[in-house]
Design an enzyme around this catalytic site. Structure first.
Site, short mmCIF file in Angstrom:
data_model
loop_
_atom_site.label_atom_id
_atom_site.label_comp_id
_atom_site.label_asym_id
_atom_site.label_seq_id
_atom_site.Cartn_x
_atom_site.Cartn_y
_atom_site.Cartn_z
N PHE A 370 0.73 -1.30 -0.04
CA PHE A 370 0.07 0.09 -0.12
C PHE A 370 0.83 1.36 -0.01
CE2 PHE A 370 -1.96 -3.25 2.81
CZ PHE A 370 -2.74 -3.82 1.95
N CYS A 371 2.04 1.33 -0.75
CA CYS A 371 2.92 2.46 -0.93
C CYS A 371 2.98 2.97 0.54
CB CYS A 371 2.24 3.50 -1.70
SG CYS A 371 1.91 3.34 -3.29
N ALA A 372 3.47 2.00 1.63
CA ALA A 372 3.82 2.11 2.95
C ALA A 372 4.65 1.15 3.46
CB ALA A 372 2.57 2.29 3.89
#
Length: 458
Positions: A370-372
């Site tokens: 999740f781009c994290a």
């Protein structure tokens, strides 16, 4: 609240905030067609019907903004100017704040990063979305550890700011986590930052569609959000905040519209929003944002929040009852959050789970990190969780039946596994074979999709 009351609230909200594609039917690998259960709202939400209608109404009048004398250009310019004022009101910007139209939140923070005075120190927490981690790395950035509680976040920030010397500082923080949905203590963070003379930039990408924003009341300096998160997927975003840093910085893009005068050897740049909006602006995207946030505000945040919180509780309760399912929380369960839930099923690869939910059940979710990435690594180290997960996210078009379909499907896959065969293709898990027909899109999808990406047929 009873199921009947939940359905009644959902029906009323659907009437007020109808989504384009709300009645979309999608094919399954077994040959059936079902209504699409879109539980990927946190990534990109579909357009509100009234947003699409307003954009369609503007299209015949589409013309150059700020540059044409024709009637179409006059209408387009007036619509663009009005959209900026509506965006200003939506975020609660102060009278002297600039409101810029960007491509999205990532673009907005890259713009702000390019405008920081030389020597500015940026403080951000390591668990932020990549859009609030990477742009600041071109300068002096300090990554604070992922906090064990909101109070821990405030203590860590206070200590870090006390340790800085003289000079400009910016605290960049999310409003709501895109992995867990948990809300951060924005007002308290602003108080700590301003006590030390630092400014605050708020990443409202996951907040703007679910809660009202008021940066003046919260004493937040800058805010950024994306149109595609607030039911306006037409390629625009917003950055709002004080003019001084933005007016002093070189233009984000060099080109027409950002200038007062150009000679062969020199250029005089303008100030204000135009300084960073060179070229022909995404007028349709700006108008779409204005239409979307106007519709959300008119519907009422209490009504939207009540609907989403009912469904969030239904989702969490249902996931807790399925053997082998574990959800991700940064802090203790019960902390205020928007409708975003990441989870895993024991012994089921998240990519396979997401693919099976789509191909066999017509349910859209997101899988991955999740781009994290640092946050997911934190969960892996702290809890022994997989670094990859599945994320279900709720919006105004989500219904109780969508949640129940997801729960039934997850329970079935957790118990019996996927019913179809799957292979990895282009970095994605895809049905093998994948007989689902695609829409032609005027011939755009009539041939094979080349070059990788997320396509499961190439």
């Amino acid at each position: 609240m009873s199921a009947t009351q939940t359905h009644a609230h959902a029906d009323e909200l659907e009437r007020l905030l109808e989504l384009v594609g709300g009645d979309l039917e999608v094919p399954l690998v077994g040959g059936e067609w079902v209504r699409y259960a879109n539980l990927d709202m946190a990534a990109s939400a579909p357009a509100l019907r009234q947003v699409a209608d307003i954009v369609a109404e503007l299209l015949p009048y589409y013309g150059s903004v700020h540059r044409g004398a024709g009637f179409a250009s006059v209408v387009s310019t007036e619509a663009y100017i009005r959209a900026r004022e509506i965006a200003r009101g939506f975020v609660g910007a102060r009278e002297d704040d600039l409101v810029l139209f960007t491509r999205n939140t990532t673009d907005a923070f890259n713009l702000l990063a390019s405008a920081l005075p030389p020597g500015t120190t940026v403080l951000t927490f390591a668990g932020e979305h990549h859009a609030n981690l990477l742009p600041w790395r071109r300068g002096d950035v300090r990554h604070l550890p992922i906090p064990a509680s909101p109070a821990d976040a405030l203590d860590a920030l206070d200590a870090a700011l006390r340790g800085l010397g003289a000079g400009d500082a910016l605290v960049a923080v999310t409003g709501a986590s895109n992995v867990t949905g948990e809300l951060w203590p924005i007002q308290e963070i602003a108080q700590v930052a301003h006590r030390h003379g630092a400014r605050v930039a708020l990443d409202a990408a996951q907040l703007a569609a679910h809660r009202p924003i008021d940066i003046a009341a919260w004493d937040v300096d800058y805010v950024a959000f994306s149109g595609h998160k607030v039911y306006a997927p037409y390629g625009a975003g917003v950055l709002a905040g004080p003019a001084d840093w933005l007016d002093a910085a070189p233009p984000y893009l060099a080109g027409g519209g950002a200038v007062r005068n150009v000679t062969v050897d020199d250029v005089e740049w303008t100030t204000g929003a135009a300084r960073h909006e060179a070229g022909t602006p995404a007028a349709l995207g700006a108008v779409a944002i204005a239409a979307a946030v106007s519709a959300l505000s008119a519907t009422g945040w209490e009504r939207i929040q009540a609907h989403e919180q009912e469904l969030l509780e239904r989702l969490l309760t249902g996931l807790d009852a399925i053997g082998g399912v574990r959800t991700y929380e940064l802090w203790e369960r019960g902390h205020d959050r928007v409708g975003v839930v990441s989870f895993n099923v024991a012994d089921v690869d998240p990519a396979l789970l997401a693919a099976a939910l789509s191909a066999e059940h017509g349910i859209g979710v997101r899988d991955g990190s999740f781009c994290a990435h640092p946050l997911m690594e934190h969960f892996a180290a702290r809890d022994g969780r997989p670094r990859q997960a599945v994320r279900a996210s709720i919006g105004v078009g989500t219904s109780a039946s969508d949640i129940d379909r997801l729960l039934r499907a997850v329970e079935r896959i957790a118990r019996d596994g996927a019913s179809w065969s799957y292979v990895e293709h282009n970095g994605y898990v895809c049905p093998d074979p994948d007989p689902r027909p695609r829409p032609a899109l005027g011939g755009l999808l009539s041939g094979p999709v080349a070059g990788g990406g997320s396509a499961c047929r190439g």
